[in-house]
Write a protein that holds these residues in place. Sequence first.
Motif, PDB file in Angstrom:
ATOM      1  N   GLU A  86      -4.046  21.229  -6.765  1.00 22.26           N
ATOM      2  CA  GLU A  86      -4.371  21.275  -5.520  1.00 22.26           C
ATOM      3  C   GLU A  86      -4.401  23.022  -5.314  1.00 22.26           C
ATOM      4  OE1 GLU A  86      -4.876  19.447  -2.819  1.00 22.26           O
ATOM      5  OE2 GLU A  86      -4.205  20.653  -1.070  1.00 22.26           O
ATOM      6  N   LYS A  87      -5.657  23.257  -4.670  1.00 18.92           N
ATOM      7  CA  LYS A  87      -5.854  24.540  -4.330  1.00 18.92           C
ATOM      8  C   LYS A  87      -5.653  25.508  -5.466  1.00 18.92           C
ATOM      9  CE  LYS A  87      -5.190  23.771   0.443  1.00 18.92           C
ATOM     10  NZ  LYS A  87      -4.433  22.972   1.193  1.00 18.92           N
ATOM     11  N   ASP A 122     -12.341  17.012   8.415  1.00 20.15           N
ATOM     12  CA  ASP A 122     -13.713  17.207   7.838  1.00 20.15           C
ATOM     13  C   ASP A 122     -14.478  16.115   8.526  1.00 20.15           C
ATOM     14  OD1 ASP A 122     -13.361  18.723   5.618  1.00 20.15           O
ATOM     15  OD2 ASP A 122     -12.077  17.417   4.429  1.00 20.15           O
ATOM     16  N   ARG A 177     -20.841  17.956   5.146  1.00 18.77           N
ATOM     17  CA  ARG A 177     -19.551  17.843   5.568  1.00 18.77           C
ATOM     18  C   ARG A 177     -19.505  19.291   6.138  1.00 18.77           C
ATOM     19  NH1 ARG A 177     -15.542  21.768   3.341  1.00 18.77           N
ATOM     20  NH2 ARG A 177     -13.675  20.886   4.012  1.00 18.77           N
ATOM     21  N   THR A 203      -2.702  15.426  -3.572  1.00 17.75           N
ATOM     22  CA  THR A 203      -3.429  15.543  -4.741  1.00 17.75           C
ATOM     23  C   THR A 203      -2.622  15.238  -5.934  1.00 17.75           C
ATOM     24  OG1 THR A 203      -4.767  17.077  -3.323  1.00 17.75           O
ATOM     25  CG2 THR A 203      -4.842  17.342  -5.685  1.00 17.75           C
ATOM     26  N   TYR A 238      -9.105  23.996  -1.853  1.00 17.85           N
ATOM     27  CA  TYR A 238      -9.378  22.425  -1.846  1.00 17.85           C
ATOM     28  C   TYR A 238      -8.362  22.001  -3.151  1.00 17.85           C
ATOM     29  CZ  TYR A 238     -13.776  23.511   0.713  1.00 17.85           C
ATOM     30  OH  TYR A 238     -14.489  23.862   1.702  1.00 17.85           O
ATOM     31  N   GLY A 239      -8.363  20.576  -2.877  1.00 15.50           N
ATOM     32  CA  GLY A 239      -7.886  19.965  -4.117  1.00 15.50           C
ATOM     33  C   GLY A 239      -9.132  20.074  -5.048  1.00 15.50           C
ATOM     34  N   ILE A 285     -12.105  18.216  -3.486  1.00 13.04           N
ATOM     35  CA  ILE A 285     -12.025  16.893  -2.510  1.00 13.04           C
ATOM     36  C   ILE A 285     -12.513  17.240  -1.193  1.00 13.04           C
ATOM     37  CG2 ILE A 285      -9.958  15.447  -1.632  1.00 13.04           C
ATOM     38  CD1 ILE A 285      -8.436  16.271  -4.478  1.00 13.04           C
ATOM     39  N   LEU A 319      -9.391  12.268   6.868  1.00 17.28           N
ATOM     40  CA  LEU A 319      -8.808  14.001   7.565  1.00 17.28           C
ATOM     41  C   LEU A 319      -9.853  14.091   8.632  1.00 17.28           C
ATOM     42  CD1 LEU A 319      -7.589  15.743   4.520  1.00 17.28           C
ATOM     43  CD2 LEU A 319      -6.610  13.862   5.486  1.00 17.28           C
TER      44      LEU A 319
HETATM   45  C1  G1P Z   1      -6.624  18.803   2.369  1.00 21.06           C
HETATM   46  C2  G1P Z   1      -5.953  18.302   1.034  1.00 21.06           C
HETATM   47  C3  G1P Z   1      -7.140  19.009  -0.116  1.00 21.06           C
HETATM   48  C4  G1P Z   1      -8.620  18.815   0.322  1.00 21.06           C
HETATM   49  C5  G1P Z   1      -8.578  19.319   2.061  1.00 21.06           C
HETATM   50  C6  G1P Z   1     -10.051  18.813   2.349  1.00 21.06           C
HETATM   51  O1  G1P Z   1      -6.212  20.240   2.445  1.00 21.06           O
HETATM   52  O2  G1P Z   1      -4.537  18.872   0.815  1.00 21.06           O
HETATM   53  O3  G1P Z   1      -6.802  18.495  -1.396  1.00 21.06           O
HETATM   54  O4  G1P Z   1      -9.533  19.386  -0.439  1.00 21.06           O
HETATM   55  O5  G1P Z   1      -7.997  18.563   2.626  1.00 21.06           O
HETATM   56  O6  G1P Z   1     -10.418  19.149   3.657  1.00 21.06           O
HETATM   57  P1  G1P Z   1      -6.272  21.001   3.662  1.00 21.06           P
HETATM   58  O7  G1P Z   1      -7.769  21.457   4.208  1.00 21.06           O
HETATM   59  O8  G1P Z   1      -5.428  19.986   4.955  1.00 21.06           O
HETATM   60  O9  G1P Z   1      -5.275  22.344   3.672  1.00 21.06           O
END
Ligand code: G1P
Length: 290
Positions: A183-184, A126, A245, A224, A163-164, A196, A123
């Motif tokens: 998740e969250k 990050d 990070r 997740t 976060y997850g 995560i 992703l």
């Molecule tokens: C996503 C994931 C989440 C993870 C996170 C990390 O969430 O769904 O589990 O912890 O990325 O950046 P988002 O940040 O897209 O809401």
Amino acid sequence: MMSVKKAVFPVAGLGTRFRPVTSVVPKEMLPIVDKPLIDYAIEEAVDAGITDLIFVVSPDKHIIVKYLSDKGNIEAIFEGKENENEASRLNIEFVFQNEPLGLGHAVLCAQEVVGADPFAVLLPDDLVVSEVSCLAQMVDKYGEVGGNFIAVVEVEPQQTHMYGMLKVDEYLNGLLKVTAMVEKPSIEKAPSNFAIVGRYILDAGIFETLRQQGTGSGRELQLTEAMDTLLLQQDFYGLRFSGVRYDCGEKVGLLEANIACFLGRPDLSMRAQKVVERFALSSLENGEDK
Ligand code: G1P
């Protein structure tokens, strides 16, 4: 065990937190020093031995497709680096996610291109600054134990809803064995403070799990949740990687990442440091150190 050569980059997100700039520039193209954010995830992946890069884009993000289709832009990421020559040999593919149905759905969109091989997911929001690429650290451990991998960081209890979150047991060599994921969750429901980070190595079995989960009545498909189901059949490990990070999906996180990357650039670090010191000093003088 199969090596990890393919990586999926979900870049179809709406970027609502960066409006209005994201109405003209996708958030993955926002600058970190003089490069778009996406370049850093590409660099990290290729440093980990990835050769096939699969971008899951939304139809309105043609700027990303245009940028990444230009070999010169990809080669520029690796200019002067040891792996400079590999840049021209990378396979770059685009897959379209036509509806914003969540991260799990974005990953599922890449199934046909990934096939049956284990694959990485990065992703780009990050950004990890580290001596050894974060994904390379994961690939290295994956080579030892197999299974599925997630990069983890410890977060403050009040941040769990972002976060997850993982339930874990300690495992050999500093690895964590994941026993559940959510998740969250709220602070009360979080199973630990291990969160995560957006770096995964996944078995292709995740596709079937995601498919079975389904999007129901238009609800988002959570990665997740699918991983939490797959861990009943397969091993999942959490790696506390070395590096820092930065959450570039958030305004101040993007600023922090910029400061870190400016300070890490030999050609700019001295001037950047003076600027940072000047701001730190003036906030101290104004009593804003709390
Ligand atoms: C996503 C994931 C989440 C993870 C996170 C990390 O969430 O769904 O589990 O912890 O990325 O950046 P988002 O940040 O897209 O809401």
